[in-house]
Design an enzyme around this catalytic site. Structure first.
Site, short mmCIF file in Angstrom:
data_model
loop_
_atom_site.label_atom_id
_atom_site.label_comp_id
_atom_site.label_asym_id
_atom_site.label_seq_id
_atom_site.Cartn_x
_atom_site.Cartn_y
_atom_site.Cartn_z
N CYS A 277 44.82 -5.48 -31.65
CA CYS A 277 44.33 -6.07 -32.90
C CYS A 277 45.48 -6.41 -33.83
CB CYS A 277 43.34 -5.13 -33.57
SG CYS A 277 43.97 -3.47 -33.91
N HIS A 558 42.71 -0.10 -37.57
CA HIS A 558 42.33 -1.40 -37.02
C HIS A 558 42.87 -2.50 -37.92
CE1 HIS A 558 40.11 -4.36 -34.78
NE2 HIS A 558 39.45 -4.74 -35.85
#
EC number: 3.4.19.12
Length: 606
Positions: A277, A558
């Site tokens: 990510c 994230h």
């Protein structure tokens, strides 16, 4: 008659067996073990040895290992079991391995090992295909990304017709009704792809002789294309819809698949290959960098690559193909950046594997790699130690910038590189020493305690404020020729076109690393930085166009991206494969980590 690739057949073959052993790779991704402990049990059991598809956390077709030979693939050099291929005749009862070809380094992104056919071995290819010297490729994974690549490289000799006669005669197709229904459903899903339809149209639906396409003569000069150009790269695309239907890899000509400007909005998502990510967030921010986007879409980078004598240009080429694919895909597409990851981890081995990485470090390595490959300087001049201290600061800064461009000059640097001025003033004699350094981004400190909310200007002032160097930090004064107490100060000598501001949210100490979650209020438009300039300038106003966000803690988190389209001006959230519209009022959050600002156009003079 319907035509079906043997790739689908191999896919259903491997789906029957579920007892293939799994091993844990050194990079934390579970991959199928091609050689279990019972490999040598019986030679007749080869048909029962299948390969499991890769787990959802990894979308690479095989575990990629790049580095010294000592850490290369443990399966390198071993022969793989050959797949059965139905084609014009009864399948031989005995199976023999062909002569093994030397395997590649794996850096080219290949996912299989090719094996030739010996004169003494039994061939599983049709006579026409065997005469053409067709080789087989055994994949280590039969995942959907494998099928995407196989559909884009179909050969007429590697296909067969599915009819009622073959169903009754072929032992390999005598499956249960459930398996045949699954095979038929997979084929129908693939048949809806425009790319497979183009293939059937070009090569015919009947088992006729293969048609050799006429090669296109090479152009004399790189063609400058419009931003709606559809690339010829091999990036797998995934459509969002019913069951996430498979779409073939893009390998089409610019003229046939050119999309209109309304659909080319750069709203394709990026598939998470396993803790990537951080990479996807940065790639989406760079994809919405207007001038960098045009540099890739119009293929202007080819001019810089053609003037370069360097052998390594794959990173820039794969990056440009990825940007082209993003901007020529429909908003429902999801692009797999596995080929790009292959090249970035080849350039920077620290990104090998699937560990979570820092987005700012990835951005620095990526820009450095792109800059090196398109550097306009072929032979860097030898560095000299010319003394410029006698010059005024402004003139000294210009001379230092000229010397920098003599060694580092690229389109990437034209966009992202600025010049920082640092000064040291001795508190005893008043002597001031100035140094000018290029920078690709600015790391701004955040007030740790006492301020639940700070502004971006507060961070800039904290970065440029005078800092007293005393004690063990005392530098040596050139005039006093001794370590003296000095005052250090930063200012911006030259503002870049693209200013990347890094908010230092991660604070390291001797005991542990903590994350600062303070909300930093930053403007979306008209960020005026003239007060931080080392000389008078009226061209230091920036507008925000992208944000890389980090949510979570130092132990895990994230990355996402908020980007403003350079075409429509609308904001969107990029969360790996998910892309959704958002309001500009939602851009400011406490998760902001990297801010991408674009220099505003200078005011017109009346």
């Amino acid at each position: 008659m319907s035509q079906l690739s043997s790739t689908l057949k191999r896919y259903t073959e491997s789906a029957r067996f579920t007892d293939a052993p799994f091993t844990k790779s050194s990079y934390g991704t579970y991959t199928p073990s091609s050689y279990g402990t019972n490999l040598a049990a019986s030679f007749l059991e080869k048909e029962k040895f299948g390969f499991k598809p890769s787990p959802p956390t990894s979308y690479l077709t095989r575990p990629r290992t790049y580095g010294p030979p000592s850490i290369l693939d443990y399966d390198r050099g071993r022969p793989l079991l050959r797949p059965d291929v139905i084609g014009g005749g009864k399948r031989a009862e005995s199976q023999t391995r062909g002569t093994e070809r030397p395997s590649g380094s794996g850096l080219s992104g290949g996912s299989g090992f090719s094996y030739g056919v010996t004169t003494s071995s039994v061939s599983y290819l049709p006579v026409s295909a065997r005469d053409q010297g067709v080789t087989l490729t055994q994949k280590k994974s039969n995942s959907q990304s494998d099928l995407a690549r196989d559909f884009s490289s179909l050969q007429t000799s590697d296909s067969y017709r599915l009819d009622s006669g073959n169903l009754g005669r072929s032992p390999m197709l005598a499956r249960t009704r459930k398996e045949l229904c699954a095979l038929q459903g997979l084929y129908q899903a693939a048949s809806r792809s425009e790319y497979l339809a183009d293939y059937l149209e070009n090569y015919g639906r009947k088992a006729s002789a293969p048609q050799v396409p006429t090669p296109t003569p090479p152009s004399r000069a790189p063609e400058v294309l419009s931003p709606t150009y559809r690339p010829s790269g091999r990036y797998s695309l995934w459509e969002k819809g019913k069951g996430q239907a498979l779409v073939s890899s893009r390998s089409s000509s610019p003229g046939r698949d050119t999309m209109n400007s309304k659909s080319a909005q750069g709203l394709a998502g990026l598939r998470n290959l396993g803790n990537t990510c951080f990479m996807n967030s940065i790639l989406q921010c760079l994809s919405n960098t207007r001038e960098l986007r045009d540099y890739c879409l119009q293929r202007l980078y080819l001019r810089d690559l053609s003037h370069s004598s360097r052998a390594h240009t794959a990173l820039m080429e794969e990056f440009a193909k990825l940007i082209q694919t993003i901007w020529t895909s429909s908003p429902n597409d999801v692009v797999s950046p596995s080929e790009f990851k292959t090249q970035i981890q080849r350039y920077a081995p620290r990104f090998v594997g699937y560990n979570q990485q820092d987005a700012q470090e990835f951005l620095r390595f990526l820009l450095d790699g792109l800059h090196n490959e398109v550097n306009r300087v072929i032979a860097r001049p030898k560095s000299n130690t010319e003394n410029l201290d006698h010059l005024p600061d402004d003139e000294k800064g210009r001379q230092m910038w000229r010397k920098y461009l003599e060694r580092e000059d690229s389109r990437i640097g034209d966009l992202f590189v600025g010049q920082l001025k640092s000064s040291l003033t001795c508190t005893d004699c008043g002597y001031c020493s100035t140094v000018f350094d290029p920078f690709w981004d600015l790391s701004l400190p955040i007030t740790k305690r006492g301020y639940p909310e700070v502004t971006l200007m507060d961070c800039m002032r904290l970065f440029t404020k005078e800092d007293v160097l005393d004690g063990d930090e005392k530098p040596t004064c050139c005039r006093c020729r001794a370590r003296k107490r000095c005052i250090k100060k930063f200012s911006i000598q030259r503002f870049p076109k693209i200013l990347v501001l890094h908010l230092k949210r991660f604070s390291e100490s001797r005991i542990r690393t903590s994350k600062l979650t303070a909300f930093v209020n930053f403007p979306l438009r008209d960020l005026d930085l003239r007060e931080f300039a080392s000389e008078n300038t009226n061209h230091a106003v920036y507008n925000l166009y992208a944000v890389s966000n980090h949510s979570g803690t130092t132990m895990g988190g994230h990355y996402t991206a908020y980007c403003r389209s350079p075409v429509t001006g609308e904001w969107h959230t990029f969360n790996d494969s998910s892309v959704s519209p958002m309001s500009s009022s939602q851009v400011r959050t406490s998760d902001a980590y990297l801010l991408f600002y674009e220099l505003a156009s200078p005011p017109s003079r009346m």
